[in-house]
Design a protein around this motif. Structure first.
Motif, mmCIF file in Angstrom:
data_model
loop_
_atom_site.group_PDB
_atom_site.id
_atom_site.type_symbol
_atom_site.label_atom_id
_atom_site.label_comp_id
_atom_site.label_asym_id
_atom_site.label_seq_id
_atom_site.Cartn_x
_atom_site.Cartn_y
_atom_site.Cartn_z
ATOM 1 N N MET A 25 1.002 6.850 9.048
ATOM 2 C CA MET A 25 1.437 8.155 9.521
ATOM 3 C C MET A 25 2.846 8.445 9.034
ATOM 4 S SD MET A 25 1.556 7.044 13.532
ATOM 5 C CE MET A 25 0.600 5.534 13.515
ATOM 6 N N GLY A 26 3.076 9.691 8.665
ATOM 7 C CA GLY A 26 4.406 10.101 8.242
ATOM 8 C C GLY A 26 4.739 9.885 6.773
ATOM 9 N N VAL A 27 3.780 9.419 5.969
ATOM 10 C CA VAL A 27 4.080 9.195 4.552
ATOM 11 C C VAL A 27 4.001 10.477 3.724
ATOM 12 C CG1 VAL A 27 3.450 6.740 4.526
ATOM 13 C CG2 VAL A 27 1.726 8.468 3.953
ATOM 14 N N GLY A 28 3.394 11.528 4.284
ATOM 15 C CA GLY A 28 3.337 12.808 3.576
ATOM 16 C C GLY A 28 1.957 13.252 3.143
ATOM 17 N N LYS A 29 0.914 12.667 3.700
ATOM 18 C CA LYS A 29 -0.450 13.002 3.283
ATOM 19 C C LYS A 29 -0.752 14.490 3.457
ATOM 20 C CE LYS A 29 -2.253 10.057 6.148
ATOM 21 N NZ LYS A 29 -1.130 9.372 6.806
ATOM 22 N N GLY A 95 -5.288 5.669 10.327
ATOM 23 C CA GLY A 95 -6.167 4.531 10.540
ATOM 24 C C GLY A 95 -7.511 4.616 9.841
ATOM 25 N N ALA A 96 -7.790 5.708 9.156
ATOM 26 C CA ALA A 96 -9.111 5.909 8.556
ATOM 27 C C ALA A 96 -9.481 4.821 7.553
ATOM 28 C CB ALA A 96 -9.199 7.288 7.906
ATOM 29 N N ALA A 97 -8.517 4.358 6.770
ATOM 30 C CA ALA A 97 -8.814 3.373 5.725
ATOM 31 C C ALA A 97 -8.931 1.953 6.260
ATOM 32 C CB ALA A 97 -7.740 3.426 4.641
ATOM 33 N N LEU A 98 -8.769 1.770 7.553
ATOM 34 C CA LEU A 98 -8.862 0.432 8.126
ATOM 35 C C LEU A 98 -10.305 -0.010 8.331
ATOM 36 C CD1 LEU A 98 -5.977 0.671 10.748
ATOM 37 C CD2 LEU A 98 -5.884 -0.137 8.372
ATOM 38 N N ARG A 99 -11.210 0.954 8.337
ATOM 39 C CA ARG A 99 -12.640 0.658 8.476
ATOM 40 C C ARG A 99 -13.276 0.561 7.103
ATOM 41 N NH1 ARG A 99 -16.123 4.174 12.867
ATOM 42 N NH2 ARG A 99 -15.527 2.905 14.638
ATOM 43 N N GLU A 100 -13.951 -0.546 6.861
ATOM 44 C CA GLU A 100 -14.605 -0.769 5.570
ATOM 45 C C GLU A 100 -15.610 0.339 5.256
ATOM 46 O OE1 GLU A 100 -17.265 -4.278 3.689
ATOM 47 O OE2 GLU A 100 -15.550 -4.916 4.900
ATOM 48 N N ARG A 101 -16.351 0.768 6.254
ATOM 49 C CA ARG A 101 -17.344 1.835 6.050
ATOM 50 C C ARG A 101 -16.667 3.117 5.572
ATOM 51 N NH1 ARG A 101 -21.971 4.381 8.793
ATOM 52 N NH2 ARG A 101 -22.586 5.921 7.240
ATOM 53 N N GLU A 120 11.951 2.803 7.586
ATOM 54 C CA GLU A 120 13.116 3.623 7.957
ATOM 55 C C GLU A 120 12.848 5.101 7.706
ATOM 56 O OE1 GLU A 120 14.276 -0.526 7.193
ATOM 57 O OE2 GLU A 120 13.202 0.907 5.932
ATOM 58 N N GLU A 121 12.237 5.388 6.568
ATOM 59 C CA GLU A 121 11.908 6.778 6.225
ATOM 60 C C GLU A 121 10.862 7.338 7.195
ATOM 61 O OE1 GLU A 121 12.074 10.406 4.348
ATOM 62 O OE2 GLU A 121 13.386 8.691 3.987
ATOM 63 N N ILE A 122 9.855 6.536 7.510
ATOM 64 C CA ILE A 122 8.816 6.985 8.444
ATOM 65 C C ILE A 122 9.422 7.250 9.815
ATOM 66 C CG2 ILE A 122 6.747 6.239 9.694
ATOM 67 C CD1 ILE A 122 5.865 4.980 6.999
ATOM 68 N N MET A 148 2.877 -1.253 10.172
ATOM 69 C CA MET A 148 2.630 -1.059 8.738
ATOM 70 C C MET A 148 2.171 -2.363 8.085
ATOM 71 S SD MET A 148 5.797 1.360 7.560
ATOM 72 C CE MET A 148 5.288 1.477 5.846
ATOM 73 N N GLU A 149 2.820 -3.463 8.449
ATOM 74 C CA GLU A 149 2.466 -4.749 7.859
ATOM 75 C C GLU A 149 1.046 -5.164 8.265
ATOM 76 O OE1 GLU A 149 2.461 -7.931 5.474
ATOM 77 O OE2 GLU A 149 3.879 -6.272 5.422
ATOM 78 N N GLN A 150 0.649 -4.868 9.500
ATOM 79 C CA GLN A 150 -0.710 -5.173 9.948
ATOM 80 C C GLN A 150 -1.752 -4.415 9.115
ATOM 81 O OE1 GLN A 150 -1.016 -4.188 14.118
ATOM 82 N NE2 GLN A 150 0.660 -5.548 14.682
ATOM 83 N N ARG A 151 -1.395 -3.246 8.633
ATOM 84 C CA ARG A 151 -2.328 -2.386 7.908
ATOM 85 C C ARG A 151 -2.238 -2.511 6.388
ATOM 86 N NH1 ARG A 151 -2.422 3.416 11.006
ATOM 87 N NH2 ARG A 151 -3.206 2.639 12.999
ATOM 88 N N ARG A 152 -1.142 -3.056 5.893
ATOM 89 C CA ARG A 152 -0.840 -3.038 4.466
ATOM 90 C C ARG A 152 -1.982 -3.560 3.587
ATOM 91 N NH1 ARG A 152 0.778 -6.697 1.139
ATOM 92 N NH2 ARG A 152 1.318 -8.181 2.751
ATOM 93 N N GLU A 153 -2.521 -4.707 3.937
ATOM 94 C CA GLU A 153 -3.559 -5.324 3.106
ATOM 95 C C GLU A 153 -4.788 -4.420 2.973
ATOM 96 O OE1 GLU A 153 -6.272 -9.287 3.385
ATOM 97 O OE2 GLU A 153 -4.128 -9.559 3.808
#
Length: 187
Positions: A25-29, A95-101, A120-122, A148-153
């Motif tokens: 969230m907050g990256v500019g999508k 969170g949409a990309a966290l689900r493989e489906r 910091e920017e977020i 962010m780190e939990q989701r990065r991979e």
């Protein structure tokens, strides 16, 4: 031909499929999808907005009333529906990309673009926002960094390309995105 006309022409040539924007969230999508839509004949779909309108509730209200799993199922169903579209820029919830489906659905008819920014920017972009239920209790640089780190991979595994948005204007991000899509299509 001026720079804007050239950019539009390149966008028109490389679209053909959907552009699926993912990231924290907050990256500019949303901002990037709206800008691309204004530049060319591409439709912009903000998934959170569509879900909110259909449910007649805000995202925090959906989370509070039905829970995260219910919301994630709504995202999956919308992604399936959007695969019938072309020439669409889809701005996914964080969170949409966290689900493989969901990732499988995104890739059926789209190029998946991960937008990133520093914690910091977020924080600077979201510090005054109250509509991010997953940031409750962690709306600080440390909390954002941990999430962010939990989701990065999973984000990186889903992405066809990664674009950093720190210290870039929206036109600069969009120009890089279109340039890289063009290069992908030429390969």
């Amino acid at each position: 031909m001026n720079d804007l006309e050239f950019f539009r022409k390149k966008l028109d040539l490389c679209i053909g499929k959907n552009i699926v924007l993912i990231g924290f969230m907050g990256v500019g999508k949303t901002t990037v999808s709206q800008y691309l839509s204004k530049l060319s004949d591409v439709k912009a779909v903000e998934m959170d907005q569509v879900i909110s309108e259909r449910e007649k509730m805000s995202i925090p209200e959906i989370f509070a009333a039905y829970g995260e799993e219910y919301f994630r199922n709504l995202e999956t169903n919308l992604l399936i529906e959007l695969q019938n579209e072309t020439n669409t820029v889809i701005s996914c919830g964080g969170g949409a990309a966290l689900r493989e489906r969901n990732v499988k659905e995104m890739k059926k008819n789209g190029r998946v673009v991960l937008l990133t920014a520093s914690p910091e920017e977020i924080y600077e972009r979201l510090k005054d926002s109250d509509d991010r239920p997953l940031l409750n209790g962690r709306k600080n640089v440390k909390g954002i960094s941990e999430l962010m780190e939990q989701r990065r991979e999973k984000y990186e595994a889903a992405a066809d390309m990664i674009i950093k948005t720190d210290d870039k204007t929206v036109p600069e991000v969009c120009e890089e995105l279109v340039q890289r899509l063009t290069e992908m299509d030429e390969e």
